[in-house]
Design a protein around this motif. Structure first.
Motif, PDB file in Angstrom:
ATOM      1  N   GLU A 646       0.846  -1.194   0.000  1.00 16.51           N
ATOM      2  CA  GLU A 646       0.000   0.000   0.000  1.00 16.51           C
ATOM      3  C   GLU A 646       0.871   1.230   0.000  1.00 16.51           C
ATOM      4  O   GLU A 646       1.722   1.394   0.879  1.00 16.51           O
ATOM      5  CB  GLU A 646      -0.908  -0.001   1.237  1.00 16.51           C
ATOM      6  CG  GLU A 646      -2.249  -0.648   0.988  1.00 16.51           C
ATOM      7  CD  GLU A 646      -3.030  -0.860   2.268  1.00 16.51           C
ATOM      8  OE1 GLU A 646      -2.760  -0.131   3.244  1.00 16.51           O
ATOM      9  OE2 GLU A 646      -3.870  -1.754   2.294  1.00 16.51           O
ATOM     10  N   ASP A 647       0.653   2.115  -0.932  1.00 14.90           N
ATOM     11  CA  ASP A 647       1.428   3.354  -1.034  1.00 14.90           C
ATOM     12  C   ASP A 647       2.925   3.114  -0.881  1.00 14.90           C
ATOM     13  O   ASP A 647       3.610   3.808  -0.129  1.00 14.90           O
ATOM     14  CB  ASP A 647       0.951   4.363   0.011  1.00 14.90           C
ATOM     15  CG  ASP A 647      -0.474   4.812  -0.276  1.00 14.90           C
ATOM     16  OD1 ASP A 647      -0.831   4.854  -1.469  1.00 14.90           O
ATOM     17  OD2 ASP A 647      -1.213   5.063   0.679  1.00 14.90           O
ATOM     18  N   GLY A 648       3.397   2.105  -1.574  1.00 18.10           N
ATOM     19  CA  GLY A 648       4.840   1.857  -1.563  1.00 18.10           C
ATOM     20  C   GLY A 648       5.339   1.241  -0.271  1.00 18.10           C
ATOM     21  O   GLY A 648       6.541   1.235  -0.023  1.00 18.10           O
ATOM     22  N   GLN A 649       4.445   0.747   0.604  1.00 13.79           N
ATOM     23  CA  GLN A 649       4.866   0.081   1.829  1.00 13.79           C
ATOM     24  C   GLN A 649       4.404  -1.371   1.788  1.00 13.79           C
ATOM     25  O   GLN A 649       3.221  -1.636   1.546  1.00 13.79           O
ATOM     26  CB  GLN A 649       4.256   0.775   3.048  1.00 13.79           C
ATOM     27  CG  GLN A 649       4.864   2.142   3.334  1.00 13.79           C
ATOM     28  CD  GLN A 649       6.343   2.061   3.673  1.00 13.79           C
ATOM     29  OE1 GLN A 649       6.764   1.233   4.463  1.00 13.79           O
ATOM     30  NE2 GLN A 649       7.143   2.931   3.054  1.00 13.79           N
ATOM     31  N   LEU A 650       5.327  -2.289   2.025  1.00 12.51           N
ATOM     32  CA  LEU A 650       4.961  -3.693   2.096  1.00 12.51           C
ATOM     33  C   LEU A 650       4.270  -3.913   3.435  1.00 12.51           C
ATOM     34  O   LEU A 650       4.887  -3.856   4.496  1.00 12.51           O
ATOM     35  CB  LEU A 650       6.214  -4.571   1.988  1.00 12.51           C
ATOM     36  CG  LEU A 650       6.001  -6.067   2.176  1.00 12.51           C
ATOM     37  CD1 LEU A 650       5.070  -6.631   1.116  1.00 12.51           C
ATOM     38  CD2 LEU A 650       7.333  -6.792   2.135  1.00 12.51           C
ATOM     39  N   VAL A 651       2.952  -4.128   3.394  1.00 14.65           N
ATOM     40  CA  VAL A 651       2.169  -4.251   4.619  1.00 14.65           C
ATOM     41  C   VAL A 651       2.233  -5.678   5.140  1.00 14.65           C
ATOM     42  O   VAL A 651       2.452  -5.923   6.319  1.00 14.65           O
ATOM     43  CB  VAL A 651       0.701  -3.830   4.368  1.00 14.65           C
ATOM     44  CG1 VAL A 651      -0.109  -4.004   5.629  1.00 14.65           C
ATOM     45  CG2 VAL A 651       0.651  -2.397   3.882  1.00 14.65           C
ATOM     46  N   SER A 652       2.029  -6.626   4.235  1.00 11.40           N
ATOM     47  CA  SER A 652       2.123  -8.014   4.668  1.00 11.40           C
ATOM     48  C   SER A 652       2.535  -8.889   3.507  1.00 11.40           C
ATOM     49  O   SER A 652       2.474  -8.470   2.346  1.00 11.40           O
ATOM     50  CB  SER A 652       0.772  -8.490   5.216  1.00 11.40           C
ATOM     51  OG  SER A 652      -0.150  -8.558   4.151  1.00 11.40           O
ATOM     52  N   GLY A 653       2.955 -10.108   3.818  1.00 11.82           N
ATOM     53  CA  GLY A 653       3.318 -11.058   2.777  1.00 11.82           C
ATOM     54  C   GLY A 653       4.822 -11.180   2.609  1.00 11.82           C
ATOM     55  O   GLY A 653       5.601 -10.359   3.086  1.00 11.82           O
TER      56      GLY A 653
END
Ligand SMILES: [Mg+2]
Ligand SMILES: [Zn+2]
Ligand SMILES: [Zn+2]
Lengths: 977, 75
Positions: A646-653
């Motif tokens: 999201e918005d260039g941030q790896l949130v999960s995975g």
């Protein structure tokens, strides 16, 4: 040096050449077979006559006055003592002989038929089809006529004895006709009722006069025409024999001279360019000496070209022929000599004619004559025109260098000193140009040649370089060495697709190998086990510009084969990102900075938290630093978890092969398509660097113990295999009792084999599952298999559990001895172990018998690859030849060079595979596009206006023009001065 | 006898009238002879096809649903 204006070729017309033209073109008639006199000078009117051109430097051409090099040479000619057939036209000669009248020379077709074929010819031309089809049809039709439709002369069959002999075949009355009639009149000895035929019976049966019959029987009258046919019919006997009349080349020439121009046109031959009699040679053109140069051996002896040898033979026989004819030699001798002359002229043109022994050199080597120069792989077409050796190219072994950008190639200094680029000296680069020359040919970056404004080229040497450097001024040209940032073309064979040849930027390096970033291995299909690659230095400004814009590696990120990226993280890169993002490990400031050290990120984000007062950063956080801020993605990773960005941030995975890998890694693919090729290039470079740092941080190694499983697991595996053996034994018993029911479409034997294979397959799978359960998640082999870096769970199964069934041609191993695979087994033993089931694991070790079966299966694999590569190579050549001239036009159609449509819409949908979205559902990702537009609309009016206006992507043409690591800054010092 | 033209793998071949031919030729800026060809004896052709006619072929396509192409009937 005078400048020559390039000219455009409008058309090429092929035809036959008039012997008169040969004579007109000829610089001299050649009459003597001798080449040089005792003093080593070429003999006048000999094969090396100076009027035919010059090869020795210093001599002057007696025809055009120029020196060797500027004189292309001139043709001479030999007047043949008798006409001979040109082997290249034997088929056409045969056709014409069969299609035209032996008396009047006209085509044996009625005017209506002629008209029809002319129409056919016209149609053929309009449709762009092969005109020889019409020729063949016309000849077939004309050959049917037994009499000439124009003069009525009877026509005979033509027999062609390859290569150059033609006969007229004609049925004539046999010499022993009276004996044949008499014997046919005798009574049949096996039939007692048959009393034979009396002359009066014969007269009655045949309808001839009795006196005529008696005359015929006594041999006083020859029954020809109707009479013969009547007799043959009455007695059911054949009174003819074949008469073969040889057609000499002179006869054929006379015959062809009679063929009128209009009739030739009907056959599709243009009579103004090609008269058929010109296919029979009366004059032989002698190629210029420049086409057959003699070479001087070390011992001072001259060695002549094969063509010259052949011409010597022709002239010798030609002379003997003339002498014999003047001396009134018998016909037999003349014919022998004629045939010999024909042989020599034939082999002069083509020395690989079937049925003709090839002319040989004294050493026994067959001579390379005209056809042999053109034909085949090393011939003029495939060897010298379609492909040739080039200057400014280099080849050496490749090795990896992860510090290079994927756009770059490491070039050994030795290569850089040899390959040059032309610099046009102007006021602005004068200093640099002088410095290059001052450095000389040995220093780097130096120069090898300079060119003065008057066009004279001077070699730069260690001695003259200082002096020459002072003279360099505006308007000069300097051929300087390759330096960092130059663009070159890089290639690895077999060049099977577009990405096998890409443009790279030079980085000059010590040592002797080409260096490349490991992420470009997939497009080249390269590894570093001794692979060699080729490099070409570009020589014109246009080519360099085209290479930068179209061929640079970053422009080839997406493969037209499947429309997704072919360049991305591979192997250890993927293990690295997996370790970094799986389970989200924490790093101290020092560790975090170390991980990002080789990237363009020089400030850390806000720490994720504090641990005992020390701030820490997470792996996902550090990976996110490489992503552009506006990236939003959701997909499933190879490891199986949901990746959310999201918005260039790896949130999960977990970031693994499906995210950053070559062959369709989502993040790389999206960056290349949605952002820019430049952004994708920066990302791939930095992911590779980060991943290497990460894998080094964690440490990653594999050893034999990583594949071992606990004793109880081994027992479980043994149990699973033992129970499978039991089931196989059951199956065999059912089969032997004759109670096995066959599957539809299979025999009982096949059914048994299938069921056994099934059981054993299951056994291996369950062994694999048992083994898998006992592996830790941080087991390196498991990490590699899960992340998609290398290897699969099956490989692990085979290492730790059970290797499984070995197969040849998809079946259990059945061959070897009669009724058994090896002499260790009973005949007709159907058990698993007797047919190549390997119950051990690779780690545990195979028994000798298992090892042998394993080698059988392994060998099939090797043979398959060998066969496949040779087959596919040939297929590739054929396919490329067929497709090479097709072109997608601006109107979307695909056409060949003649304008014929091949596809009405390129690919049927008119889109390029690399320009469409990778989403399965719709080729254009409307949702995403709309989202982005709405986002822009919601922020502010100005931004909306800006968004609706066309957003030009910044042109990036070099590593030195950012973004990424700022190379330009580190390039302050240009020369070593 | 099997009628090949009814086989499911044989795409639909339909004769088109002169008007449609002309508009197609203008659309693609081609001469009649520059079209792909098909032999009159080809069993996929409708029986009434004659030399010089143009057939429209509608195929199933992997990239688009239906792909249209044209062929000139030759001897
Ligand atoms: Mg290799
Ligand atoms: Zn000359
Ligand atoms: Zn005639």
């Amino acid at each position: 040096m005078s400048m020559q204006t390039p000219k455009e070729i409008g058309a090429i017309q092929f035809g036959l050449m008039d012997p008169e033209t040969y004579r007109d073109m000829s610089a001299t008639k050649i009459i003597t077979a001798d080449t040089y006199d005792d003093d080593g000078y070429p003999i006048d009117m000999g094969l090396m006559d100076p009027r035919l051109g010059v090869i020795d430097p210093g001599l002057e051409c007696r025809t055009c006055g120029s020196h060797s090099g500027s004189c292309n040479g001139h043709f001479g000619h030999i007047e043949l003592a008798a006409p001979v057939i040109h082997v290249g036209f034997t088929k056409l000669i045969r056709r014409l002989l069969r299609a035209t009248c032996r008396d009047c020379g006209r085509l044996s077709l009625t005017p209506e038929e002629q008209e029809e074929f002319r129409d056919g010819l016209q149609r053929n031309e309009e449709l762009g089809e092969d005109w020889t089809n019409v020729l063949k049809a016309a000849v077939r039709q004309a050959r049917k006529a037994s009499r000439c439709p124009h003069c009525g002369a009877p026509q005979h069959d033509i027999k062609h004895e390859k290569p150059t002999t033609y006969y007229e075949v004609q049925d004539v009355l046999a010499g022993d006709y009276s004996e044949r009639i008499a014997s046919a009149m005798q009574p049949d000895p096996d039939n007692e009722d048959d009393s034979g035929v009396s002359p009066s019976d014969l007269a009655e049966d045949s309808g001839l006069d009795l006196s005529r019959v008696n005359d015929i029987l006594s041999g006083e009258f020859r029954p020809v025409g109707e009479d013969r046919k009547k007799l043959e019919k009455a007695l059911d006997v054949d009174l003819t024999e074949e008469d073969m009349n040889k057609l000499m080349p002179s006869d054929i020439r006379d015959w062809f001279e009679d063929i009128p121009d209009e009739d030739i046109e009907t056959l599709g031959i243009d009579p103004s360019r090609s008269r058929p009699e010109w296919m029979i040679l009366t004059v032989l053109p002698v190629p210029p000496v420049t086409a057959r140069p003699s070479i001087t051996l070390d011992n001072g002896q001259r060695s002549e070209d094969d063509l010259t040898h052949k011409l010597v033979d022709i002239i010798r026989i030609n002379q003997r022929f003339m002498e014999n004819r003047e001396a009134g030699a018998p016909q037999l001798i003349i014919e022998d000599l004629w045939e010999l002359l024909q042989y020599h002229v034939t082999t002069f043109v083509d020395n690989e004619i079937s049925g003709t022994p090839p002319a040989r050199h004294r050493s026994g080597r067959p001579l390379k004559t005209l056809s042999q120069r053109l034909k085949g792989k090393e011939g003029r077409f495939r060897g010298s025109l379609s492909g040739k050796r080039v200057n400014f190219s280099a080849r050496t072994v490749i090795s990896p260098d992860p510090t290079l950008s994927l756009n770059e190639v490491g070039v050994p200094e030795r290569v850089a000193r040899e390959m040059t680029q032309t610099m046009n000296v102007s006021e602005r680069n004068l200093d640099r140009a002088q410095q290059y020359v001052r450095n000389g040919p040995e220093g780097h970056p130096g120069a090898n040649y300079v060119k003065r404004p008057d066009g004279r080229r001077l070699k730069v040497t260690e001695k003259n370089c200082e002096e020459l450097a002072e003279k360099i001024d505006v308007g000069w040209e300097v051929n300087r060495h390759l330096i960092d940032g130059d663009i070159v073309i890089f290639n690895r064979q077999p060049s099977l697709h577009r990405m096998s040849i890409m443009a790279h930027e030079v980085v000059v390096m010590p040592y002797k190998t080409f260096r490349l970033n490991t992420v470009v291995c997939p497009p080249y299909n390269a590894d570093f086990d001794g692979d060699e690659m080729n490099m070409h230095a570009l020589q014109t400004e246009e080519s360099r510009a085209e290479a930068r814009v179209l061929m640079r590696v970053q422009e080839q990120l997406l493969s037209p084969r499947f429309g997704e990226n072919i360049i991305g993280a591979i192997q250890d890169h993927i293990s690295g990102t997996y370790l970094l993002t799986n389970g989200n490990p924490e790093f101290t400031e020092t560790q975090a900075l170390d991980l990002l050290r080789a990237t363009s990120i020089d400030t850390l984000p806000e720490p994720a938290g504090e641990d005992e007062g020390e701030p820490y950063w997470t792996g996902k956080q550090l990976f996110s630093e490489l992503l552009p801020d506006d990236l939003n993605l959701e997909f499933t990773s190879s490891a199986g978890d949901e990746v959310v960005i999201e918005d260039g941030q790896l949130v999960s995975g977990t970031i693994d092969e499906d995210a950053v890998g070559a062959f369709g890694g989502e993040v790389v693919d999206t960056l290349a398509k949605v952002h820019s090729k430049t952004r994708a290039r920066v990302f791939v470079n930095e992911v590779a660097s980060l991943a290497m740092r990460a894998i080094m941080h964690f440490g990653f190694s594999i050893g034999i113990d990583d594949e071992s499983i606990p004793g109880e697991a081994n027992e479980q595996v043994d149990e699973a295999i033992a129970s499978a053996y039991d089931r196989v034994q059951e199956l065999i018993e059912i089969y032997e009792a004759g109670e096995l029911e066959s599957l539809p479409g299979r025999t009982v034997d096949e059914t048994l084999e299938m069921k056994i294979m099934q059981q054993l397959g299951k056994a291996r799978d369950s062994a694999g599952e048992i083994a898998e359960d006992h592996f830790a998640d941080d087991n390196p082999a498991v990490v590699m298999a899960r992340s998609g870096a290398r290897g699969s769970m099956l490989n692990l199964t085979q290492m730790a559990g059970c290797v499984g069934q070995q197969a040849v041609r998809g079946e259990r191993i059945n061959r070897g001895y009669e009724g058994r695979t090896l002499s260790h087994y009973q005949p007709n033993d159907l058990s698993a172990e007797a047919h190549g089931f390997v119950e051990n694991s690779y780690r545990g070790g195979l028994t000798p018998r298992e090892f042998f079966f394993h080698a059988m299966g392994g060998r099939e694999g090797l043979v398959d690859t060998a066969v496949r590569t040779s087959k596919s190579g040939y297929l590739q050549r054929r396919l490329i030849n067929a497709l090479s001239e097709l072109e997608a036009q601006y109107d979307g159609t695909v056409r060949d060079t003649s304008g014929t449509v091949v596809q009405f819409e390129f690919g049927e949908d008119g889109t390029s595979p690399v320009k469409v979205s990778s989403s399965e559902d719709n080729p254009i990702d409307v949702e995403n596009v709309a989202d982005r537009i709405l986002d822009a609309e919601f922020s502010s009016e100005e931004e909306k206006a800006e968004f609706l206006g066309r957003k030009e992507l910044p042109t990036n043409i070099s590593e030195y023009a950012g973004p990424g690591l700022d190379k330009a800054r580190s390039l302050e010092v240009e020369s070593d001065d | 006898m099997v009628d090949v033209s009814q086989h499911e793998l044989v795409p639909e071949h339909t004769l088109i009238d002169e008007e449609e031919v002309e508009s197609m030729l203008t659309q693609y800026d081609v001469k009649r002879a520059e079209l792909p060809k098909i032999k009159r004896k080809d069993p996929a052709l409708p029986d009434e096809a004659e030399v010089g006619d143009v057939v429209k072929i509608v195929r199933d396509s992997r990239t688009t649903d239906k792909a249209v192409s044209y062929r000139l009937v030759i001897e």
